[in-house]
Design a protein around this motif. Structure first.
Motif, short mmCIF file in Angstrom:
data_model
loop_
_atom_site.label_atom_id
_atom_site.label_comp_id
_atom_site.label_asym_id
_atom_site.label_seq_id
_atom_site.Cartn_x
_atom_site.Cartn_y
_atom_site.Cartn_z
N VAL A 209 0.79 -1.26 0.07
CA VAL A 209 -0.12 -0.03 0.13
C VAL A 209 0.96 1.25 0.07
O VAL A 209 1.73 1.41 0.73
N HIS A 210 0.63 2.02 -0.95
CA HIS A 210 1.34 3.35 -1.06
C HIS A 210 0.29 4.55 -1.07
O HIS A 210 -1.02 4.18 -1.00
N GLY A 211 0.60 5.65 -1.00
CA GLY A 211 -0.06 6.67 -0.85
C GLY A 211 0.18 7.85 -2.12
O GLY A 211 1.31 7.57 -2.54
N LEU B 82 3.82 13.14 -3.42
CA LEU B 82 4.35 12.19 -2.39
C LEU B 82 3.58 10.93 -1.98
O LEU B 82 2.48 10.63 -2.31
N CYS B 83 4.21 9.99 -1.25
CA CYS B 83 3.55 8.84 -0.82
C CYS B 83 3.56 9.09 0.49
O CYS B 83 4.33 9.52 1.23
N ASN B 84 2.17 9.20 1.12
CA ASN B 84 1.89 9.41 2.40
C ASN B 84 1.37 8.10 3.15
O ASN B 84 0.92 8.43 4.34
N GLU B 85 1.66 7.13 2.64
CA GLU B 85 1.43 5.68 3.46
C GLU B 85 2.78 5.12 3.75
O GLU B 85 3.53 5.00 2.92
N TYR B 86 3.04 4.80 5.26
CA TYR B 86 4.41 4.19 5.32
C TYR B 86 4.32 2.91 4.69
O TYR B 86 3.55 2.20 4.69
N CYS B 87 5.47 2.95 3.82
CA CYS B 87 5.49 1.61 3.01
C CYS B 87 6.91 0.84 3.14
O CYS B 87 7.37 -0.07 2.55
N GLY B 88 7.78 1.34 4.00
CA GLY B 88 9.15 0.63 4.23
C GLY B 88 10.21 1.66 4.12
O GLY B 88 9.93 2.92 4.42
N GLY C 93 12.42 2.96 2.45
CA GLY C 93 12.37 4.27 1.25
C GLY C 93 11.51 5.15 1.19
O GLY C 93 11.60 5.84 0.56
N HIS C 94 10.35 4.87 2.38
CA HIS C 94 9.12 5.39 2.15
C HIS C 94 9.44 7.10 2.11
O HIS C 94 8.75 7.80 1.26
N HIS C 95 10.09 7.70 2.98
CA HIS C 95 10.48 9.18 2.78
C HIS C 95 11.40 9.67 1.52
O HIS C 95 11.26 10.86 1.20
N MET C 96 11.52 8.72 0.82
CA MET C 96 12.39 9.29 -0.56
C MET C 96 11.23 8.89 -1.81
O MET C 96 11.73 9.37 -2.70
N MET C 97 10.27 8.46 -1.45
CA MET C 97 9.17 8.13 -2.53
C MET C 97 8.53 9.40 -2.92
O MET C 97 7.58 9.74 -2.41
N SER C 98 8.66 9.87 -4.41
CA SER C 98 8.20 11.30 -4.51
C SER C 98 8.42 11.45 -5.98
O SER C 98 9.13 10.63 -6.70
CU1 CUA Z 1 5.31 4.36 -0.97
CU2 CUA Z 1 5.39 5.34 1.41
#
Ligand code: CUA
Length: 155
Positions: free
Chosen positions: A101-103, A136-142, A144-149
């Motif tokens: 699940v991503h955001g 931005l991805c606003n669902e914690y996904c692992g 690398g979450h904070h770099m997902m954009s």
């Molecule tokens: Cu994808 Cu957080």
């Protein structure tokens, strides 16, 4: 023999508690069934790359000032991760996830979706203002979450 008054009271409380519990569970089950995804279209997460429209991610013109932007989300990135959109156009975002699940949030707009593997999610937005937008991805996904954009430029 008749029931002690206090016993009766407790029996009634027990029944009321049970009804309240079942109602809550029922409401929750109902509510979750109506939560996102926004779109009921399904896609096999294993076959995203070969399933239209996800076999050709990117921006597609579908009418005057109207576009469709197909994006695939995967830990930890968006495909494509850089998009240019003409100012004043209406864009239908069509997204899915290949793994978890991503955001999908476009900062400064009301575009905000939960992107679940197996489902197609979509939302439409009109870009009235020029500028650079951050997706931005606003669902914690692992890890690398904070770099997902991804970048979206309206020009
Ligand atoms: Cu994808 Cu957080």
């Amino acid at each position: 023999m008749h029931m002690h008054k206090l016993e009766k009271v407790w029996l009634i409380i027990g029944v009321i508690t049970l009804i309240a519990f079942l109602t809550t569970v029922g409401i929750q089950a109902f509510a979750s069934g109506h939560a996102p995804p926004s779109d009921l279209t399904k896609v096999d997460p294993e076959k995203v790359d070969e399933t239209p429209p996800f076999n050709e991610p990117g921006l597609k013109k579908v009418g005057e000032n109207e576009y469709e932007l197909v994006m695939v989300l995967q830990s930890f990135g968006f495909t494509p991760n850089k998009v240019e959109i003409p100012h004043g156009s209406t864009v239908k975002f069509i997204v899915t996830s290949k793994d978890v699940v991503h955001g999908f949030e476009i900062a400064g707009t009301r575009v905000n979706m939960m992107v679940t593997p197996g489902h197609v999610n979509s939302m439409t937005y009109t870009f009235e203002e020029k500028g650079e937008y951050l997706i931005l991805c606003n669902e914690y996904c692992g890890i690398g979450h904070h770099m997902m954009s991804a970048e979206l430029e309206v020009k």
